[in-house]
Design an enzyme around this catalytic site. Sequence first.
Site, PDB file in Angstrom:
ATOM      1  CE  LYS A 195       1.712   2.154   4.819  1.00 43.30           C
ATOM      2  NZ  LYS A 195       1.327   1.394   3.593  1.00 43.30           N
ATOM      3  CB  SER A 207      -0.916   0.008   1.227  1.00 45.56           C
ATOM      4  OG  SER A 207      -1.827  -1.057   1.172  1.00 45.56           O
ATOM      5  CE  LYS A 237      -5.464  -1.296   1.717  1.00 44.92           C
ATOM      6  NZ  LYS A 237      -4.192  -2.030   1.804  1.00 44.92           N
TER       7      LYS A 237
END
Length: 293
Positions: A239, A97, A171
Amino acid sequence: MGKPDIAFLGTGLMGAPMAANLLKAGYAVRVWNRTAEKARPLASSGAVICDHPLQAVASADVVITMVSDGAAVCDLLFELQVSKAMGSGSIFIDMSSIKPAQARDHAARLAGRDIDCLDAPVSGGTKGAKAATLAIMVGGAQSAFDRAKPVLEAMGRPVRVGEAGAGQLAKLANQAIVASTIGVVAEAMLLAEKGGAEPAALRKALKGGFADSIILQQHGERMTTGNFTPGGRSATQLKDIDNIVEEATTLSLSLPLTEQMQHRYRRLVSELDGGNCDHSSIYLELKDRNGLS
């Protein structure tokens, strides 16, 4: 035509079961992980364990990365020279990711070496990784996706959502939904528990209704049983949220629910030492806000 040879770089919580499923599907897989001990158990399933990423990618038709962030992907590709070791016509699939802009940059740089690039982040946690039921969001050329689809299907359900970077954008959208949903599920579980309702019965009562979700059923149970062994780490969730807010800023957007969850996860990670707990441990941050142990 035989199955392609695969190099899998990054065999942590998610990467190890994903590589194991490729082996179960009959692929020849060479694996590497920065912490070598995490890769060694895959040898019993038939993986070749490599001491260096260049050893893993040599002659590989497909190279897959599943590492912590965009900086780690860039380091593998261009500092440790994985891109130079890959052959012309091979496929690079980044399942980490990272930021959409980073994915687009990697694709552009690899195109100059005649290497197809797909950004293919996943959702489903360690449970989905083990069961090969991951949602796989793919950005890149249709032709590259068609070539890589059988490989991806060994790990889950791949869907192409657009050109380079689109997988990572999908995502981010996924993580925005996940973060906000975990937050409100935590509030619902705490409300029910403190009000005297039985949490397991509540989840059963809501099952199949508009409020039902995987997060309610799986993470709601984690919250009320206190099981915060990481399937998805809170530090990783933070994150991802940071990346969402950064991307939104570039698009001149304000995302108030996501920004609120950013503050809460930052507090969980930085002040409450919850970075290595499952992201459902936002429940602990909520309890702390309410003066509950």
